[in-house]
Design a protein around this motif. Sequence first.
Motif, PDB file in Angstrom:
ATOM      1  N   LEU A 267      11.758  -2.320 -10.372  1.00  0.00           N
ATOM      2  CA  LEU A 267      10.519  -2.408  -9.594  1.00  0.00           C
ATOM      3  C   LEU A 267      10.739  -2.159  -8.102  1.00  0.00           C
ATOM      4  N   PRO A 268      11.760  -2.781  -7.481  1.00  0.00           N
ATOM      5  CA  PRO A 268      11.997  -2.456  -6.069  1.00  0.00           C
ATOM      6  C   PRO A 268      12.252  -0.970  -5.838  1.00  0.00           C
ATOM      7  N   ALA A 269      12.982  -0.323  -6.761  1.00  0.00           N
ATOM      8  CA  ALA A 269      13.265   1.105  -6.598  1.00  0.00           C
ATOM      9  C   ALA A 269      11.985   1.935  -6.692  1.00  0.00           C
ATOM     10  N   ILE A 270      11.103   1.566  -7.617  1.00  0.00           N
ATOM     11  CA  ILE A 270       9.817   2.270  -7.734  1.00  0.00           C
ATOM     12  C   ILE A 270       9.016   2.110  -6.437  1.00  0.00           C
ATOM     13  N   CYS A 271       8.998   0.890  -5.921  1.00  0.00           N
ATOM     14  CA  CYS A 271       8.248   0.632  -4.677  1.00  0.00           C
ATOM     15  C   CYS A 271       8.801   1.448  -3.512  1.00  0.00           C
ATOM     16  N   VAL A 272      10.126   1.493  -3.397  1.00  0.00           N
ATOM     17  CA  VAL A 272      10.734   2.261  -2.311  1.00  0.00           C
ATOM     18  C   VAL A 272      10.441   3.755  -2.489  1.00  0.00           C
ATOM     19  N   GLY A 273      10.489   4.238  -3.744  1.00  0.00           N
ATOM     20  CA  GLY A 273      10.172   5.639  -4.014  1.00  0.00           C
ATOM     21  C   GLY A 273       8.739   5.987  -3.609  1.00  0.00           C
ATOM     22  N   VAL A 277       7.221   8.508  -0.369  1.00  0.00           N
ATOM     23  CA  VAL A 277       6.134   9.493  -0.455  1.00  0.00           C
ATOM     24  C   VAL A 277       5.013   9.154   0.516  1.00  0.00           C
ATOM     25  N   ALA A 278       4.619   7.879   0.549  1.00  0.00           N
ATOM     26  CA  ALA A 278       3.517   7.455   1.414  1.00  0.00           C
ATOM     27  C   ALA A 278       3.869   7.602   2.886  1.00  0.00           C
ATOM     28  N   SER A 279       5.074   7.157   3.267  1.00  0.00           N
ATOM     29  CA  SER A 279       5.472   7.199   4.665  1.00  0.00           C
ATOM     30  C   SER A 279       5.588   8.629   5.181  1.00  0.00           C
ATOM     31  N   THR A 280       6.204   9.498   4.400  1.00  0.00           N
ATOM     32  CA  THR A 280       6.356  10.891   4.805  1.00  0.00           C
ATOM     33  C   THR A 280       4.993  11.566   4.942  1.00  0.00           C
ATOM     34  N   SER A 281       4.109  11.306   3.993  1.00  0.00           N
ATOM     35  CA  SER A 281       2.764  11.893   4.039  1.00  0.00           C
ATOM     36  C   SER A 281       1.988  11.387   5.242  1.00  0.00           C
ATOM     37  N   ALA A 282       2.124  10.084   5.532  1.00  0.00           N
ATOM     38  CA  ALA A 282       1.426   9.514   6.683  1.00  0.00           C
ATOM     39  C   ALA A 282       1.930  10.125   7.989  1.00  0.00           C
ATOM     40  N   ALA A 283       3.251  10.316   8.086  1.00  0.00           N
ATOM     41  CA  ALA A 283       3.822  10.886   9.304  1.00  0.00           C
ATOM     42  C   ALA A 283       3.297  12.301   9.552  1.00  0.00           C
ATOM     43  N   ILE A 284       3.233  13.100   8.503  1.00  0.00           N
ATOM     44  CA  ILE A 284       2.746  14.478   8.649  1.00  0.00           C
ATOM     45  C   ILE A 284       1.248  14.488   8.924  1.00  0.00           C
ATOM     46  N   ALA A 285       0.489  13.669   8.183  1.00  0.00           N
ATOM     47  CA  ALA A 285      -0.964  13.627   8.362  1.00  0.00           C
ATOM     48  C   ALA A 285      -1.330  13.166   9.771  1.00  0.00           C
ATOM     49  N   ALA A 332       1.742   0.417   1.098  1.00  0.00           N
ATOM     50  CA  ALA A 332       0.288   0.540   1.084  1.00  0.00           C
ATOM     51  C   ALA A 332      -0.268   0.840   2.474  1.00  0.00           C
ATOM     52  N   VAL A 333       0.362   0.292   3.516  1.00  0.00           N
ATOM     53  CA  VAL A 333      -0.066   0.599   4.886  1.00  0.00           C
ATOM     54  C   VAL A 333       0.039   2.106   5.138  1.00  0.00           C
ATOM     55  N   ASP A 334       1.179   2.688   4.768  1.00  0.00           N
ATOM     56  CA  ASP A 334       1.357   4.128   4.953  1.00  0.00           C
ATOM     57  C   ASP A 334       0.480   4.927   4.003  1.00  0.00           C
ATOM     58  N   GLY A 335       0.371   4.451   2.763  1.00  0.00           N
ATOM     59  CA  GLY A 335      -0.404   5.183   1.767  1.00  0.00           C
ATOM     60  C   GLY A 335      -1.877   5.277   2.113  1.00  0.00           C
ATOM     61  N   ALA A 356      -3.671   8.067  -5.672  1.00  0.00           N
ATOM     62  CA  ALA A 356      -2.982   7.627  -6.894  1.00  0.00           C
ATOM     63  C   ALA A 356      -1.767   6.774  -6.549  1.00  0.00           C
ATOM     64  N   THR A 357      -1.053   7.139  -5.490  1.00  0.00           N
ATOM     65  CA  THR A 357       0.093   6.342  -5.032  1.00  0.00           C
ATOM     66  C   THR A 357      -0.334   4.929  -4.678  1.00  0.00           C
ATOM     67  N   CYS A 358      -1.444   4.807  -3.963  1.00  0.00           N
ATOM     68  CA  CYS A 358      -1.958   3.487  -3.581  1.00  0.00           C
ATOM     69  C   CYS A 358      -2.387   2.680  -4.811  1.00  0.00           C
ATOM     70  N   ALA A 359      -2.946   3.357  -5.799  1.00  0.00           N
ATOM     71  CA  ALA A 359      -3.382   2.667  -7.015  1.00  0.00           C
ATOM     72  C   ALA A 359      -2.188   2.084  -7.765  1.00  0.00           C
ATOM     73  N   VAL A 360      -1.098   2.842  -7.847  1.00  0.00           N
ATOM     74  CA  VAL A 360       0.113   2.341  -8.517  1.00  0.00           C
ATOM     75  C   VAL A 360       0.690   1.158  -7.749  1.00  0.00           C
ATOM     76  N   LEU A 361       0.708   1.256  -6.426  1.00  0.00           N
ATOM     77  CA  LEU A 361       1.199   0.148  -5.609  1.00  0.00           C
ATOM     78  C   LEU A 361       0.372  -1.113  -5.819  1.00  0.00           C
ATOM     79  N   ALA A 362      -0.945  -0.953  -5.899  1.00  0.00           N
ATOM     80  CA  ALA A 362      -1.821  -2.104  -6.123  1.00  0.00           C
ATOM     81  C   ALA A 362      -1.535  -2.754  -7.477  1.00  0.00           C
ATOM     82  N   ALA A 363      -1.288  -1.923  -8.487  1.00  0.00           N
ATOM     83  CA  ALA A 363      -0.997  -2.456  -9.820  1.00  0.00           C
ATOM     84  C   ALA A 363       0.314  -3.248  -9.827  1.00  0.00           C
ATOM     85  N   ILE A 364       1.349  -2.722  -9.146  1.00  0.00           N
ATOM     86  CA  ILE A 364       2.631  -3.439  -9.081  1.00  0.00           C
ATOM     87  C   ILE A 364       2.464  -4.737  -8.306  1.00  0.00           C
TER      88      ILE A 364
END
Length: 373
Positions: A267-273, A277-285, A332-335, A356-364
């Motif tokens: 679970l921690p590895a999934i969250c970091v993964g 994705v979220a952090s990189t996308s937020a930085a570019i956006a 979730a902040v970045d997502g 979809a990334t945020c939805a998975v984070l919410a479920a975890i």
Amino acid sequence: MTDAYFYLFNIGMLPIQVLIVGVMYPLLLNAERLSRRGIRRIQWITPSLSIVLILGGAAFLALNGRLHLGLLPLVGLAVVNAFVQSLLWFRGVTAEASGNPRWNAAIALPANALATVTLLFPFKQPEVIVAVMVGALVVGNLLLLYFASRAKIGAEVIAAAPDSTTRGGGVYWFFTKATVGYVGLTVLQSLAVILPPSTLTLLNVGGKIVGSIAATFVNAVMPVIIHHQTESMEPSKRFLRGLVGALIGISAIAVVGASVFDSSLLLPAICVGLWVVASTSAAIAQRMSFRFLPPNASRITIVAVPIVVLLALGSSLTPGFQLVVLLCAYAAVDGTTAALLLFTLRDRLMYWVLAATCAVLAAIWIGALLGAT
């Protein structure tokens, strides 16, 4: 001990993230330009605030029983490092706004290289090991600052800045956005202090992984694609899609490897993964929004971040509060930031990927809370 180091280091970075990265950088890209006087103010206000916050953070750790007399040299070195680091970031980010990413992309290289070398010495006391390592960070940052000063990095950008800022409220919008975002992250980090010892260290290890990936693929590339003369966002959109696709594949492989090594890391590895994705996308956006959206577009993320932080604060009062919940909150902040900005930038495909990334984070997040009840 390592908890104290990571906490003080991140506290010292807060003014850099708010004033230099969050206010100065976007106003160097945006149509509403920051004045030369405003740039100079940020140059000296930032290190002063870093010192004040580190001293306040040390007091907070002491009140929670996480700081003893043996760590006082660490506090002193952290203060010096924050001061030097602020001046270094100022030059690197100023150059980055003109399309020169080299200095900011390499901003931590000399310091981290020297700090790594210190680990080879057989010091026995943990306090001495950490103090020597932070001392090496100071030396590395001083060396890079010296060469940046000799090369007059950022001087051309400052000289080309207007005499006065256009009165469109950009400073206030970006300052509010940066303050809300980074203060929210500081609150999340402070929540780790109430968890078992080493949680803050583990959280920061995840943060370092995410930050290094973002720095490598975003800080080193995006300034070439987006700078104060860029006219189209299409190259940025193509870069975002290709990078996110690659990161999803790499994260999936890393998750499988972590779960094989230790099933408790799944679970921690999934969250970091997902966080990568979220952090990189937020930085570019965010870089795209700095250049192509008006400053008041920041309002769409100003509300989202406090909501996530408040949910984390509420979760901290439950028996299920744990490291995984904090990892989800950070991601979730970045997502949410990335999703909202990409929607405004009319990139519907990547908006749905981040949603979809945020939805998975919410479920975890919910699953972790319910699993302990």
